[in-house]
Write a protein that holds these residues in place. Structure first.
Motif, short mmCIF file in Angstrom:
data_model
loop_
_atom_site.label_atom_id
_atom_site.label_comp_id
_atom_site.label_asym_id
_atom_site.label_seq_id
_atom_site.Cartn_x
_atom_site.Cartn_y
_atom_site.Cartn_z
N SER A 103 0.84 -1.33 -0.11
CA SER A 103 0.13 0.04 -0.09
C SER A 103 0.87 0.97 0.06
O SER A 103 1.78 1.34 0.70
CB SER A 103 -1.07 -0.02 1.22
N THR A 104 0.46 2.24 -0.89
CA THR A 104 1.23 3.54 -0.89
C THR A 104 0.14 4.54 -0.68
O THR A 104 -1.27 4.38 -1.13
CB THR A 104 2.05 3.76 -2.08
N SER A 105 0.58 5.75 -0.64
CA SER A 105 -0.24 7.07 -0.63
C SER A 105 -0.26 7.54 -1.86
O SER A 105 0.76 7.71 -2.62
CB SER A 105 0.16 8.04 0.40
N SER A 106 -1.54 7.90 -2.56
CA SER A 106 -1.71 8.32 -3.93
C SER A 106 -1.07 9.69 -3.81
O SER A 106 -0.84 10.24 -5.16
CB SER A 106 -3.22 8.32 -4.27
N SER A 108 1.75 10.56 -2.33
CA SER A 108 3.20 10.49 -2.24
C SER A 108 3.93 9.55 -3.18
O SER A 108 5.18 9.66 -2.92
CB SER A 108 3.52 10.04 -0.68
N SER A 109 3.15 8.91 -3.96
CA SER A 109 3.66 7.74 -4.65
C SER A 109 3.55 8.01 -6.24
O SER A 109 2.39 7.87 -6.45
CB SER A 109 3.48 6.41 -4.14
N ILE A 161 -8.66 0.07 0.75
CA ILE A 161 -7.69 1.16 0.32
C ILE A 161 -8.42 2.45 1.36
O ILE A 161 -9.61 3.00 0.83
CB ILE A 161 -7.61 1.38 -1.08
N GLN A 165 -5.88 6.89 -0.66
CA GLN A 165 -4.57 6.09 -0.87
C GLN A 165 -4.76 5.40 -1.98
O GLN A 165 -5.97 5.34 -2.83
CB GLN A 165 -4.72 5.34 0.42
N SER A 166 -3.74 4.59 -2.51
CA SER A 166 -3.63 3.67 -3.53
C SER A 166 -2.91 2.40 -3.17
O SER A 166 -2.05 2.32 -2.26
CB SER A 166 -2.64 4.36 -4.91
N LEU A 167 -3.19 1.18 -3.84
CA LEU A 167 -2.81 -0.16 -3.32
C LEU A 167 -2.29 -0.73 -4.49
O LEU A 167 -3.05 -1.06 -5.71
CB LEU A 167 -3.75 -0.88 -2.76
#
Length: 572
Positions: A103-106, A108-109, A161, A165-167
């Motif tokens: 999982s990452t933040s939409s 920041s990634s 999610i 956020q994004s996954l």
């Protein structure tokens, strides 16, 4: 009319403004002799949800007319939760690894970094699931779909999610009959399906014709074999044919019959006899690609006859350049498809690549284009178009004996460019965006290519010559003379960003905002002005009346005072 095309708000506003300005210039609103004060005001009324995914590029680079305000009337969505799937950019989503998620933040990634994280896997299908920032839910499901729209025989996968956020999700490989992946659990289903082409990679061979040095430092082929040019759509193997092995008939039959679909690229160097040269030219005319690396000009046998045969000119001459220290590439045509991927400021610096030796080419024919030149002005890479294919001449090799090219970071994208850039004979790209033109197959006549939609609702579309572009998402089949390709068409991903943008975003781009004044409001405003004028006039008469009454009162007082004075005088 409503369509599946991407929202281009900037282009729509600019087109509306141009229509108004053109009508005004042509005298469409009022005659030239009319009183400007009586001409009706013109405004643009924008009724939109102002989704953040709408493109505004059309408003940049031009000045909005100050006399044309825009009345923005925002449509508010009652349901705000929207999640969507994105497939990695590139030729496919199938990778080789084990199942995993991250999982990452939409915010920041970047998608590229997430795609890289998701590709470090084996035996997996990678996707990215994103959730809008104003969503009210975080639980969703992913499921495979068949061409008829029915779920495939694989249990759905649940993902969570948080909003904003994004996954990056790595799923097991899809079933053979799956053509799409569907998301469920949000409020809006218009963007829940992403289509892909579920086809095996094509096996292709890249040939190297000519002598190969035994020492790796001196070998062109050695550094080619260190590359992996594989993608999800193809698997590349290298084959070598030495000049002392007889005529090159191992290229899936005689060289003259080499198929660019199975042999997309041939490297050659050294002296080539006339029959082989003619066979190479026939291969290129059919859509093949040839890279000829000019060896040292003083090599036994000479290369000038080979150059003249490949360039179809008896005037071409080649000599060895006298490089005192080193040479560099000084001029590069970054607009050419071969170098376009390297045109960005972070990639276009070739000054660190040094060349210890190179050849000088002169008297090149007019149909040759110099793509790269050395700092002494001599051509470094020359391109000649022959039929449906291309011939590239390299005036220096990439092996360390002659240059640092093979050891540089530019070598891999350059080799991919030789294999892929601007191909006329390439297979159809795996994915298109709605509105993009369908590709051809093997440069076939567009009138001979039939298009049909294989996903629901399945139906023939027509000939490629009569179909401008794809107008709805789905998977399409292109057929021509025994060749067949599939291409997936998807909605533009920015359409999924339905969270509203700030109204001042339009003002930031120079748009003048205002409120539309209707005929009824104009009449009401004029009535109010008349009432105010009448009231002001009535107020004036009121003060005049007060003044008259005051004068009368004063006169009465003065008259009474005078009368009393006369009475007192007569009595005395």
């Amino acid at each position: 009319m409503p369509s599946w095309n991407g929202t281009d708000l900037g282009a729509a506003l600019r087109a509306a403004a141009d229509l108004v300005l053109n009508a005004q210039a042509a005298g469409g609103e009022a005659s030239s002799g009319a009183d400007p004060g009586t001409q009706p005001r013109t405004q643009i009324v924008l009724i939109s949800d102002l989704q953040s995914g709408a493109r505004l590029d059309g408003l940049q680079g031009s000045t909005w007319p100050t006399s044309l305000p825009v009345d923005v009337r925002r449509v508010t969505l009652a349901d705000r939760t929207n999640a969507w799937i994105t497939l990695p950019r590139g030729s496919g989503a199938i990778t080789e690894s084990v199942f995993d998620t991250e999982s990452t933040s939409s915010g920041s990634s970047s998608p590229d970094s997430a795609d890289k994280q998701a590709s470090d896997v084996e035996g997996a299908f990678r996707v990215r699931v994103m959730n809008s920032g104003n969503s009210e839910r975080a639980q969703f499901r992913l499921a495979w779909l068949k061409a008829d729209g029915q779920p495939a025989a694989v249990p759905p996968r649940s993902v969570q999610i948080p909003p904003g956020q994004s996954l990056a999700v790595r799923l097991p490989l899809p079933p053979d009959d799956a053509v799409a992946i569907e998301l469920s659990g949000d409020d809006h289903d218009f963007d829940n399906v992403r289509y892909f082409t579920n086809r095996p990679p094509r096996s292709q061979t890249v040939w190297f014709l000519g002598p190969d040095a035994t020492e790796p430092r001196d070998s062109l082929l050695h550094y080619l074999r260190q590359l992996s040019l594989d993608t999800a759509a193809r698997v590349i193997t290298f084959a070598h044919h030495a000049p002392d092995a007889g005529p090159p008939t191992g290229l899936a039959g005689p060289l003259v019959a080499a198929d660019p679909r199975s042999i997309p690229l041939i490297f050659a160097t050294g002296s080539i006899d006339q029959p082989t040269t003619e066979a190479l030219l026939a291969y290129v005319r059919g859509g093949g690609r040839l890279v000829y690396v000019i060896p040292a000009a003083d090599e036994p046998g000479g290369v000038q006859p080979t150059l003249r045969g490949l360039l179809a000119s008896d005037l071409v001459t080649v000599t060895e350049s006298q490089v005192s220290d080193y040479a560099m590439w000084a001029r590069i045509e970054f607009a050419h498809p071969l170098f376009a991927p390297l045109s960005g400021p972070e990639f276009n610096d070739f000054s660190r690549i040094r060349f210890w030796a190179h050849r000088n080419l002169s008297s090149l024919p007019e149909d040759c284009q110099t793509l790269v030149a050395f700092d002494d002005g001599s051509p470094a890479i020359v391109e000649r178009l022959v039929g449906q294919g291309r011939i590239w001449m390299f005036a220096s090799g990439w092996q360390p004996q002659e240059s640092q090219l093979a050891l540089s970071t530019k070598f891999i994208p350059l080799m991919f460019g030789l294999l892929d850039a601007g191909r006329l004979d390439a297979a159809a790209p795996e994915r298109l965006i709605v509105g993009e033109a369908f590709p051809g197959i093997m440069a076939a006549d567009p009138s001979a290519i039939e298009i049909e939609r294989i996903t629901r609702p399945a139906a023939p579309i027509g000939r490629l010559s009569a179909v401008e572009c794809s107008d709805s998402p789905g998977v399409y089949r292109l057929r021509s003379e025994g060749n067949e390709e599939q291409v997936a068409v998807n909605l533009r991903e920015s359409e999924s960003r339905i969270e509203p943008m700030a109204t001042d975003e339009l003002q930031r781009l120079g748009v003048v905002l205002g409120t539309l004044e209707t005929g009824q409001s104009t009449e009401q405003r004029e009535r109010q002005l008349r009432d105010l004028e009448l009231e002001s006039k009535q107020t004036l008469w009121r003060w005049l009346l007060v003044g008259v009454l005051a004068l009368l009162g004063l006169e009465t007082l003065i008259s009474g005072w005078v009368a009393r004075r006369g009475l007192i005088t007569s009595v005395g």
